[in-house]
Design a protein around this motif. Structure first.
Motif, PDB file in Angstrom:
ATOM      1  N   VAL A 120       0.847  -1.260   0.148  1.00 17.85           N
ATOM      2  CA  VAL A 120       0.012   0.039   0.041  1.00 17.85           C
ATOM      3  C   VAL A 120       1.017   1.376  -0.054  1.00 17.85           C
ATOM      4  N   ARG A 121       0.560   2.043  -0.879  1.00 14.89           N
ATOM      5  CA  ARG A 121       1.162   3.446  -0.924  1.00 14.89           C
ATOM      6  C   ARG A 121       0.202   4.351  -0.521  1.00 14.89           C
ATOM      7  N   ALA A 122       0.641   5.135   0.581  1.00 18.00           N
ATOM      8  CA  ALA A 122      -0.279   6.056   1.146  1.00 18.00           C
ATOM      9  C   ALA A 122       0.418   7.354   1.272  1.00 18.00           C
ATOM     10  N   MET A 123      -0.383   8.530   1.252  1.00 20.63           N
ATOM     11  CA  MET A 123       0.008   9.777   1.252  1.00 20.63           C
ATOM     12  C   MET A 123      -0.858  10.539   2.386  1.00 20.63           C
ATOM     13  N   PRO A 124      -0.221  10.620   3.534  1.00 25.96           N
ATOM     14  CA  PRO A 124      -0.974  11.568   4.687  1.00 25.96           C
ATOM     15  C   PRO A 124      -0.397  13.231   4.570  1.00 25.96           C
ATOM     16  N   ASN A 125      -0.781  13.711   5.277  1.00 25.40           N
ATOM     17  CA  ASN A 125      -0.261  15.023   5.466  1.00 25.40           C
ATOM     18  C   ASN A 125       0.017  15.562   6.814  1.00 25.40           C
ATOM     19  N   THR A 126       0.613  16.825   6.981  1.00 22.21           N
ATOM     20  CA  THR A 126       1.177  17.233   8.320  1.00 22.21           C
ATOM     21  C   THR A 126       0.152  16.939   9.297  1.00 22.21           C
ATOM     22  N   PRO A 127      -0.876  17.559   9.072  1.00 19.30           N
ATOM     23  CA  PRO A 127      -1.828  17.454  10.299  1.00 19.30           C
ATOM     24  C   PRO A 127      -2.101  16.048  10.800  1.00 19.30           C
ATOM     25  N   ALA A 128      -1.787  14.984  10.194  1.00 19.76           N
ATOM     26  CA  ALA A 128      -1.833  13.747  10.872  1.00 19.76           C
ATOM     27  C   ALA A 128      -1.079  13.850  12.373  1.00 19.76           C
ATOM     28  N   VAL A 161      -2.817  17.987  -4.027  1.00 14.99           N
ATOM     29  CA  VAL A 161      -4.037  18.521  -3.220  1.00 14.99           C
ATOM     30  C   VAL A 161      -4.030  18.452  -1.781  1.00 14.99           C
ATOM     31  N   SER A 162      -3.810  17.319  -1.052  1.00 12.72           N
ATOM     32  CA  SER A 162      -3.708  17.403   0.196  1.00 12.72           C
ATOM     33  C   SER A 162      -2.375  17.118   0.747  1.00 12.72           C
ATOM     34  N   GLY A 163      -1.560  16.359   0.139  1.00 13.24           N
ATOM     35  CA  GLY A 163      -0.161  16.159   0.632  1.00 13.24           C
ATOM     36  C   GLY A 163       0.345  17.562   0.959  1.00 13.24           C
TER      37      GLY A 163
END
Length: 272
Positions: free
Chosen positions: A118-126, A174-176
């Motif tokens: 799985v390739r995932a892209m969270p962003n810093t508010p994580a 967009v979100s990353g």
């Protein structure tokens, strides 16, 4: 949350993102004894979290372990050095999850072999449990594995699955990268307020709290963004005057179109 029966979770990297994920897992009910962290030198606060929760800490790949999940949370610049020594950890029931920006599944497989990935892209508010993550699973990922990975990722916020790996580049745009756009919006609002005559520090406080409050209203409200905007905009009023500039043909939308396209193009370049 119960741990996958196929083996422990092995977290590769306990920096900002990896540490945030670990903290979220522990808070969600995963036992520290079910997690192994591989990191040569975690920061003191992270080392304390690891020790206090009975998480096993290793500086290199341990022998005799076949994880249910290998969660890769190291910087993309060091992937090519970090992953090859870990290939022996991958078993037939292992699913690999990577949050390393720009590193494709093909790149991961070149180091770890073909596996459920799985390739995932969270962003810093994580890091404060308020992120959003885009994720793509290859064909080897089973429904059960996907469900478990979803549970692991959602401790930092909502998870949105995309249909193709290429879509991750758009998610990144967009979100990353998106939090930086919002922070820059605050900078621009504050600077405009300063030019309108406000003290710079006051203008920044007003801009910062306005964006934070609007974001929280958007988070809590069932209405979509356009409806919330309309609710604030009185015909012929001050907000309408400002929006006539921002929503003009040469206003914000074409700028964001160009910005997102530039970010996506760069993500594609980094992914090779």
């Amino acid at each position: 949350m119960s741990v996958a029966a196929s083996g422990p979770i092995v977290l590769i990297g306990a920096g900002n993102m990896g540490g945030a994920m670990l903290a979220g897992w522990l808070k969600s009910g995963i036992s520290g004894a079910s997690v192994i962290v591989i990191d040569p030198g975690p920061q003191p606060a992270m080392a304390k979290l690891i020790a206090d929760n009975g998480v096993r800490h290793e500086t290199a790949a341990p022998e005799g372990v076949k994880p249910g999940v290998i969660f890769v949370a190291v910087k993309p610049q060091v992937i090519d050095q970090v992953l090859p020594p870990l290939k022996g950890l991958v078993g037939p029931e292992t699913v690999i999850v990577s949050v390393a920006a720009g590193k494709t599944i093909a790149n991961l497989e070149s180091h770890l072999g073909e596996a459920a990935t799985v390739r995932a892209m969270p962003n810093t508010p994580a890091m404060i449990g308020r992120g959003v993550t885009g994720a793509y699973a290859n064909a080897r990922v089973t429904d059960a594995q996907r469900d478990f990975v979803h549970a692991l990722l959602k401790v930092s916020g909502p998870v949105e699955w995309v249909a193709s790996e290429g879509d991750i580049d758009a998610v990144t745009a967009v979100s990353g990268s998106g939090p930086a756009y919002v922070f820059y919006l605050v900078e621009c609002m504050a600077e405009a307020g300063r030019k309108a005559g406000l003290p710079a520090d006051l203008a920044m406080r007003l801009a910062r709290e306005t964006v934070a409050g609007a974001g929280e209203l958007l988070h809590q409200s069932p209405d979509d963004a356009s409806r919330l905007r309309q609710n604030v905009t009185s015909p012929g009023g001050t907000t309408a005057a400002a929006l006539s500039v921002l929503m003009a043909d040469d206003g914000m939308q074409p700028l964001f179109d160009k910005a997102i396209a530039a970010a996506r193009s760069r993500a594609e370049e980094l992914a090779g």
